[in-house]
Design an enzyme around this catalytic site. Structure first.
Site, PDB file in Angstrom:
ATOM      1  N   SER A 101      36.849  33.841  44.901  1.00 48.17           N
ATOM      2  CA  SER A 101      36.902  32.428  44.561  1.00 48.17           C
ATOM      3  C   SER A 101      35.507  31.799  44.662  1.00 48.17           C
ATOM      4  O   SER A 101      34.600  32.185  43.944  1.00 48.17           O
ATOM      5  CB  SER A 101      37.917  31.710  45.451  1.00 48.17           C
ATOM      6  OG  SER A 101      38.126  30.398  45.048  1.00 48.17           O
ATOM      7  N   ASP A 242      35.704  27.012  39.752  1.00 52.51           N
ATOM      8  CA  ASP A 242      35.160  27.988  40.686  1.00 52.51           C
ATOM      9  C   ASP A 242      35.152  29.368  40.045  1.00 52.51           C
ATOM     10  O   ASP A 242      35.477  29.523  38.862  1.00 52.51           O
ATOM     11  CB  ASP A 242      35.958  27.981  41.988  1.00 52.51           C
ATOM     12  CG  ASP A 242      37.414  28.389  41.789  1.00 52.51           C
ATOM     13  OD1 ASP A 242      37.873  28.384  40.637  1.00 52.51           O
ATOM     14  OD2 ASP A 242      38.089  28.708  42.779  1.00 52.51           O
ATOM     15  N   ASP A 244      36.977  32.109  40.018  1.00 57.84           N
ATOM     16  CA  ASP A 244      38.142  32.712  39.361  1.00 57.84           C
ATOM     17  C   ASP A 244      38.950  31.715  38.539  1.00 57.84           C
ATOM     18  O   ASP A 244      40.039  32.040  38.063  1.00 57.84           O
ATOM     19  CB  ASP A 244      39.033  33.417  40.385  1.00 57.84           C
ATOM     20  CG  ASP A 244      39.724  32.463  41.342  1.00 57.84           C
ATOM     21  OD1 ASP A 244      39.055  31.529  41.833  1.00 57.84           O
ATOM     22  OD2 ASP A 244      40.926  32.651  41.627  1.00 57.84           O
ATOM     23  N   ASP A 246      40.572  28.794  39.165  1.00 56.38           N
ATOM     24  CA  ASP A 246      41.821  28.137  39.567  1.00 56.38           C
ATOM     25  C   ASP A 246      41.587  26.788  40.231  1.00 56.38           C
ATOM     26  O   ASP A 246      42.540  26.082  40.560  1.00 56.38           O
ATOM     27  CB  ASP A 246      42.676  29.052  40.458  1.00 56.38           C
ATOM     28  CG  ASP A 246      42.081  29.292  41.843  1.00 56.38           C
ATOM     29  OD1 ASP A 246      40.903  28.952  42.065  1.00 56.38           O
ATOM     30  OD2 ASP A 246      42.803  29.834  42.704  1.00 56.38           O
TER      31      ASP A 246
END
Length: 474
Positions: A101, A242, A244, A246
């Site tokens: 993340s 961010d 990834d 999400d």
């Protein structure tokens, strides 16, 4: 092996995950799926990853472990976590997302998804127990990397179609939007989707080196960068996510980031939610900002998902969850723009970004005015990095130890009126300001969240809180 479950998934040092531990945990996930009746021999398990240098090797380890366990790994490449989760729900397949993340590149992680969605805390415990069994039987393992059928384009196209049906055609026409691409796996999808709705899009800051962007505590350097871009290109907003994809990041026309919980709130209003589930760290003004019921939880998507499940079990029909970082989850289906926007109970950055941009376009107002009109208390947050977890634990034990301890700690800040111990320690001061101390669940960091009536007062309170944390002697 220094791996542990945090607020969202397994986290640890990249050097650990690149080795046998990622193989062990993927094999443990397979064992968990078999034991819980969620998968059988030969079933597909999806694997995707972010752009960290370590992620391809970790993904290969996981696919090798899954194949050795008798499952069929499917390689979904570098796509956003919500795209992977959405594809998994369509195929009724479990999945793994290799990502750390927003945390630094020397760390990485694995997010686990059952065929019916993101795992919860009880699932984490079961996977951890399975990992102990796998380690005890490691003599039968062959630590070999693997690969899988490439279906990344199919997964991406499915998610693009979902987001291209959310708004009316031309909904963002006339807006000039910058996309801060850095190293997020959402970078090209953002350009595609926002262009689809008629906005003029300017890609910015693309990087082939991983950049950890924390949308909940945007660094001063990132803010200055975006403010310069906003002036240079005459932008109405800059959007990003961010690593990834999400957690969303949206700035106003000056390049100043909007609060993540405001983005989630606007998404809930856009969908017409009757119930909002959000952690205790989200703005206290949310309760009075819309016609819905609010349920507060601990920090972390598993707790928000559990809260959404409870809300539906209690009769709620239109459930939206979001975190202070802006990641927005849907716990029920919604009919939007004449189509069904199916439930996606995992954090998504695209829904809140599109909801905010479309609201600004519909009302023909600048995003700074849009944010101001909600009149939420001014909130701010930051973190102290490289703050040892043992030191965080000692601080929290001291603050919870007695009222006298808390009073002494708060002496330079103010007097406590009431406290909440849902997650960390949230203190409402006698003058109405709020300060919240909470160790990170993902990294050796200590976080501080504050609310006050003005930006100046919030900034002062935040700095005072960070100073007290910094100066604490265990």
């Amino acid at each position: 092996m220094s791996l542990k479950f945090g607020t969202s998934g397994l986290r640890g040092l990249s050097v650990d995950l690149k080795g046998e531990p990622s193989f062990v945990y993927a094999r443990a996930f397979a064992l968990y799926l078999f034991n819980s009746g969620l998968a059988k021999q030969g079933d597909k398990v999806l694997v995707a990853r972010d752009f960290r240098d370590s992620s391809p090797e970790v993904a290969a380890n996981c696919m090798g472990a899954l194949k050795q366990a008798g499952l069929e790994p499917v390689d979904c490449g570098t796509i956003p976590t919500p795209a992977l989760a959405h594809f998994g729900l369509k195929l009724n397949a479990a999945s793994l997302m290799i990502t750390g993340s927003h945390i630094p590149a020397d760390r990485n992680g694995i997010k686990f998804y059952r065929p019916d969605g993101e795992i919860g805390k009880t699932d984490e415990a079961a996977i951890g127990a399975a990992a102990e069994l796998v380690r005890a039987d490691r003599g039968t393992l062959k630590f070999l990397p693997g690969d899988g059928e490439d279906r990344g384009a199919e997964a991406a196209d499915l998610f693009l179609a979902r987001n291209k049906a959310l708004l009316k055609a031309g909904a963002l026409k006339g807006l000039k939007i910058g996309v801060y691409q850095h190293s997020t796996v959402a970078r090209d999808m953002f350009v595609d989707v926002i262009t689809h709705y008629g906005a003029e899009v300017t890609p910015l800051g693309r990087s082939e080196t991983f950049i950890p962007v924390d949308t909940e505590a945007v660094s001063p350097e990132s803010i200055r960068l975006m403010q310069n871009w906003a002036r240079e290109h005459g932008l109405d907003a800059i959007v990003s996510a961010d690593g990834d994809g999400d957690r969303p990041l949206v700035t106003d026309e000056t390049g100043t980031p909007l609060r993540g919980d405001l983005l989630g709130l606007i998404a809930a209003l856009f969908l017409g939610a009757d119930t909002v589930v959000t952690p205790v760290t989200s703005n206290s003004g949310i309760e009075t900002a819309g016609d819905y019921r609010v349920e507060r939880t601990r920090v972390g998507s598993p707790f928000v998902i559990a809260g959404m499940d409870e809300a539906r079990a209690g009769g709620a029909a239109a459930v939206v969850g979001f975190e202070a970082n802006g990641g927005t989850l849907t716990g029920s289906d919604f009919v939007v723009n004449g189509t069904t926007f199916t439930a996606l109970p995992t954090r998504d950055c695209f829904l809140p970004v599109l909801a905010v941009l479309s609201r600004a376009a519909d009302q023909k107002v600048a995003l700074s005015k849009l944010a101001k009109d909600f009149a939420l208390p001014v909130a701010a947050a930051d973190r102290l990095e490289n703050f040892a977890t043992e030191r965080s634990a000692a601080l929290m034990a001291y603050l919870r130890g007695s009222a006298q301890n808390l009073d002494r700690f708060l002496t330079p800040i103010g007097e406590a009126a009431e406290t909440s111990d849902i997650d960390g320690l949230r203190v409402t001061l006698k003058d109405g300001r709020i300060i919240h101390f909470r160790p990170s669940g993902n990294a050796p960091e200590m976080r501080c969240y504050v609310e006050a009536k003005t930006e100046e007062a919030a900034a002062e309170l935040l700095e005072a809180g960070l100073n007290e944390i910094r100066n604490f002697k265990a």
